[in-house]
Design a protein around this motif. Structure first.
Motif, short mmCIF file in Angstrom:
data_model
loop_
_atom_site.label_atom_id
_atom_site.label_comp_id
_atom_site.label_asym_id
_atom_site.label_seq_id
_atom_site.Cartn_x
_atom_site.Cartn_y
_atom_site.Cartn_z
N GLY A 1 47.68 -87.13 -56.28
CA GLY A 1 47.44 -86.04 -55.35
C GLY A 1 46.36 -85.11 -55.88
O GLY A 1 45.95 -85.20 -57.04
N VAL A 2 45.91 -84.22 -55.04
CA VAL A 2 44.88 -83.24 -55.42
C VAL A 2 45.54 -82.14 -56.25
O VAL A 2 46.45 -81.46 -55.78
CB VAL A 2 44.22 -82.63 -54.18
N THR A 3 45.12 -81.99 -57.50
CA THR A 3 45.74 -81.01 -58.38
C THR A 3 45.27 -79.59 -58.05
O THR A 3 44.26 -79.38 -57.38
CB THR A 3 45.39 -81.30 -59.84
N ALA A 4 46.02 -78.62 -58.56
CA ALA A 4 45.64 -77.22 -58.36
C ALA A 4 44.28 -76.93 -58.98
O ALA A 4 43.47 -76.18 -58.41
CB ALA A 4 46.71 -76.31 -58.97
N ALA A 5 44.01 -77.53 -60.15
CA ALA A 5 42.71 -77.29 -60.79
C ALA A 5 41.57 -77.81 -59.93
O ALA A 5 40.53 -77.16 -59.78
CB ALA A 5 42.69 -77.94 -62.17
N LEU A 6 41.75 -79.00 -59.38
CA LEU A 6 40.69 -79.57 -58.53
C LEU A 6 40.50 -78.76 -57.25
O LEU A 6 39.37 -78.52 -56.82
CB LEU A 6 41.02 -81.02 -58.20
N ALA A 7 41.61 -78.37 -56.64
CA ALA A 7 41.50 -77.59 -55.40
C ALA A 7 40.89 -76.22 -55.67
O ALA A 7 40.05 -75.73 -54.91
CB ALA A 7 42.87 -77.44 -54.76
N ALA A 8 41.31 -75.59 -56.78
CA ALA A 8 40.74 -74.28 -57.13
C ALA A 8 39.26 -74.41 -57.44
O ALA A 8 38.44 -73.57 -57.02
CB ALA A 8 41.48 -73.69 -58.33
N ALA A 9 38.89 -75.46 -58.17
CA ALA A 9 37.48 -75.67 -58.50
C ALA A 9 36.65 -75.84 -57.23
O ALA A 9 35.51 -75.38 -57.15
CB ALA A 9 37.33 -76.88 -59.40
N ALA A 10 37.22 -76.52 -56.23
CA ALA A 10 36.47 -76.77 -55.00
C ALA A 10 36.14 -75.48 -54.26
O ALA A 10 35.04 -75.33 -53.72
CB ALA A 10 37.27 -77.71 -54.09
N VAL A 11 37.08 -74.54 -54.23
CA VAL A 11 36.79 -73.28 -53.53
C VAL A 11 35.92 -72.36 -54.38
O VAL A 11 35.26 -71.46 -53.84
CB VAL A 11 38.09 -72.56 -53.11
N LEU A 12 35.91 -72.58 -55.70
CA LEU A 12 35.07 -71.75 -56.56
C LEU A 12 33.63 -72.24 -56.60
O LEU A 12 32.71 -71.47 -56.88
CB LEU A 12 35.63 -71.74 -57.98
N GLY A 13 33.42 -73.53 -56.34
CA GLY A 13 32.08 -74.12 -56.42
C GLY A 13 32.15 -75.44 -57.13
O GLY A 13 32.72 -76.40 -56.63
N ALA A 14 31.61 -75.49 -58.37
CA ALA A 14 31.66 -76.71 -59.17
C ALA A 14 31.82 -76.36 -60.66
O ALA A 14 31.02 -76.77 -61.50
CB ALA A 14 30.40 -77.54 -58.96
N PRO A 15 32.89 -75.61 -60.99
CA PRO A 15 33.05 -75.23 -62.39
C PRO A 15 33.45 -76.39 -63.30
O PRO A 15 33.29 -76.30 -64.51
CB PRO A 15 34.18 -74.18 -62.34
N LEU A 16 33.96 -77.48 -62.73
CA LEU A 16 34.37 -78.62 -63.55
C LEU A 16 33.31 -79.71 -63.56
O LEU A 16 33.61 -80.89 -63.76
CB LEU A 16 35.70 -79.20 -63.02
N GLY A 17 32.06 -79.31 -63.40
CA GLY A 17 30.97 -80.27 -63.34
C GLY A 17 30.68 -80.98 -64.65
O GLY A 17 29.99 -81.99 -64.67
N HIS A 18 31.20 -80.44 -65.74
CA HIS A 18 31.04 -81.08 -67.05
C HIS A 18 32.43 -81.18 -67.69
O HIS A 18 33.44 -81.02 -67.01
CB HIS A 18 30.06 -80.29 -67.92
N ASP A 19 32.48 -81.44 -68.99
CA ASP A 19 33.75 -81.67 -69.66
C ASP A 19 34.68 -80.47 -69.49
O ASP A 19 34.25 -79.31 -69.57
CB ASP A 19 33.53 -81.92 -71.14
N HIS A 20 35.94 -80.76 -69.29
CA HIS A 20 36.90 -79.68 -69.04
C HIS A 20 38.30 -80.09 -69.49
O HIS A 20 38.56 -81.26 -69.77
CB HIS A 20 36.92 -79.32 -67.55
N ALA A 21 39.19 -79.12 -69.53
CA ALA A 21 40.58 -79.36 -69.94
C ALA A 21 41.51 -78.52 -69.08
O ALA A 21 41.08 -77.52 -68.49
CB ALA A 21 40.77 -79.00 -71.42
N SER A 22 42.77 -78.94 -69.02
CA SER A 22 43.81 -78.17 -68.35
C SER A 22 44.89 -77.84 -69.36
O SER A 22 45.34 -78.71 -70.11
CB SER A 22 44.42 -78.96 -67.18
#
Length: 570
Positions: A437-458
């Motif tokens: 499913g679509v995680t909270a981090a992915l959904a939040a990133a989508a409304v913020l723009g593209a903050p996860l465009g490079h390496d990232h962690a949760s």
């Protein structure tokens, strides 16, 4: 892996619906764009006629009168016609027009309504009074006088129930005194007024085929075997064979044509199965004295009986086994982070096809549009994750198809880990799938723009199950590695200091001007989005339903959006 083991070439789950939305106005097109399916602009009549036989359902952004005139000449059989749902120009109502049960229009109307925030309009009588519809029972196929028996039940005359094998049935299916009858059997039943046969998925066809065997030959052989034995084709649950034939075109086409999975076994596993018709020639050719009989018995599981011994044609062999009990399956389903718009079609199919749906109350509410009257719903309070996991495993081990629902992704801070951890002891060999499913981090990133465009962690800031010392070490490592970090469970009424502590760690490695996104209730009514900085982050604006995205040193604001460059642009 299940009780029979082997490799399954197709998932044993309901297929994802192929749905086409059709619009004729700009307003309709805008509404259609919010649905997770293919969209085609009008002319509606031409599009529907051209695609009638190629999709499972239509969502028509038309008046019901116009829709009726278009589809009426195309209707042939409610068991095979695509579902048709109409949505009005204002997007207020999703009307199940035809294909109510077998065609899925009722469920499709609820799904459309869930995405659009509309009211589902379902006029099917059984839905209106809360009776399970015979032709919409998960895991069973209804044949016979469905309309007559249903009418009698609606009038208060519940049918007599004949279930000689004791096949597990939905809790809402109540037996009465007749005179109408419901017979649960995989054997052919002569058609008669007032009689419905419910076909359980109890039969497994074991097959063997020569290299290059004609597809028609194998299909004709299976059809003849079932007919001669008086067995219902609708009860065929699987096709099984030796793994050397996993890619044999005739075998693959047989399973696909019947709409069932193909299960394959190593020759060494088949050689251990005692069969009535072993063959030295087969052993010499493929390493086992039996393919068809052994594969049927092995796939059917413990206690299976061989109801049809090996039958041969010039190029193929077929045998049929009957399961002693249903083959259970457990789906761990991520519903996405927000509403129905963030829910994948695969997740919807897994929930809709389950006999039992288990989850924390708010998660069950999030998928209520997928659950019908024939399904059992087992709510569980938050904090009872172990109890919930054991309950799901027990239900599935007992032969039921179970869906455990979570928000976001079941494998990310969800139920998948605890269920899979317990499965080895509680239900070894059980069929288990994880539906992403679509995680909270992915959904939040989508409304913020593209903050996860490079390496990232949760990282979760909840120290209820993880010592703060471990969380602090992970935060420090992520900060030192200059990773974008999505913070889950950042703050609650009982945990108020952890976000400040995490912020201090990041400030030790990043400038105070580093962009930070704060997204609360993403994808839900009342969604709040704030872009601030690490120095300006206000913990008072953060709660348990907030995801905090802390940028890396390269993250910047572009026209108000957070962007972490991947390095493509000069």
């Amino acid at each position: 892996m299940g009780s029979g083991g082997g490799r399954v070439s197709a998932p044993n789950v309901p297929s994802v619906l192929s749905v086409l939305s059709v619009s004729v106005t700009e307003r309709g097109a805008a509404l259609a764009a919010r649905l997770p399916w293919e969209h085609a602009p009008g002319p509606a009549g031409e599009v529907v006629r051209r695609r009638w036989g190629s999709v499972d359902g239509f969502v028509l952004f038309l008046a019901t009168g116009a829709a009726v005139r278009i589809v009426a000449p195309l209707l042939a059989d409610k068991r095979t016609d695509p579902a048709v749902v109409c949505v009005d120009e204002a997007g207020r109502f999703a009307v199940a027009l035809c294909g109510g049960h077998a065609g899925g229009a009722n469920r499709l109307a609820r799904q459309v309504a869930g995405v659009l925030g509309a009211e589902p309009v379902v006029t099917t009588a059984t839905d209106a009074v809360g009776l399970p519809a015979l032709d919409d029972l998960p895991g069973l196929v209804a044949e016979g006088d469905v309309a007559g028996v249903t009418t009698a039940a609606l009038d208060g005359r519940a049918p007599a129930l004949d279930n000689p094998s004791g096949w597990p049935l939905p809790a809402g299916l109540v037996a009465g005194d007749g005179p109408h009858r419901v017979v649960v059997t995989d054997r052919l039943v002569p058609p008669a007024p007032g009689v419905v046969a419910l076909r359980p998925p109890s039969l497994v066809a074991g097959v063997g085929a020569s290299s290059g065997a004609p597809t028609d030959d194998l299909q004709a052989l299976l059809a003849a075997v079932l007919e001669e034995a008086g067995l219902a084709p609708a009860s065929l649950a699987e096709v099984a064979t030796v793994d050397l034939k996993a890619d044999e075109p005739a075998v693959v086409a047989l399973a696909a044509g019947r709409g069932v999975p193909l299960r394959t076994f190593a020759a060494t596993a088949l050689a251990e199965v005692e069969v009535p018709s072993p063959s030295a020639a087969v052993r010499s050719a493929v390493g086992t004295p039996s393919v068809a009989e052994a594969a049927a018995l092995l796939a059917a599981g413990p206690g299976a009986e061989l109801v049809v011994t090996k039958r041969k044609s010039a190029t193929a062999t077929v045998a049929v086994a009957r399961r002693a009990r249903p083959r259970g399956r457990l789906s761990l389903v991520g519903l996405g982070s927000g509403g129905a718009a963030h829910r994948t079609p695969a997740a919807a199919a897994a929930v809709a096809g389950a006999e039992v749906v288990i989850g924390y109350g708010p998660y069950l509410d999030a998928c209520a549009d997928l659950v019908g009257t024939g399904q059992e719903v087992l709510p569980s309070p938050i904090g009872d994750e172990v109890v919930r996991a054991k309950s799901a495993l027990a239900e599935a081990a007992g032969g039921r198809r179970v869906a455990v629902v979570c928000s976001g992704d079941a494998g990310v801070y969800g139920m998948a880990s605890i269920v899979l951890e317990l499965a080895g002891d509680e239900a070894p060999g059980l069929d288990i799938e994880v539906v992403p499913g679509v995680t909270a981090a992915l959904a939040a990133a989508a409304v913020l723009g593209a903050p996860l465009g490079h390496d990232h962690a949760s990282i979760s800031l909840s120290d209820l199950l993880t010592p703060w010392s471990a969380i602090e070490a992970r935060l420090r490592a992520a900060a030192e590695a200059d990773l974008v970090v999505s913070l889950y469970n950042p703050r609650s009424a009982g945990r108020r200091w952890q976000l400040d502590a995490a912020r201090a760690i990041f400030l030790g490695h990043r400038p105070a001007a580093t962009p930070v996104g704060v997204v609360t209730d993403v994808g839900r009514p009342g969604q709040q989005v704030q872009v601030t900085t690490l120095g300006g982050l206000d913990p008072e604006r953060v709660g348990m339903t907030t995801c905090v995205v802390v940028g890396a040193s390269t993250t910047r604001l572009v026209d108000g959006r957070m962007v972490t460059p991947r390095g493509y642009a000069p």
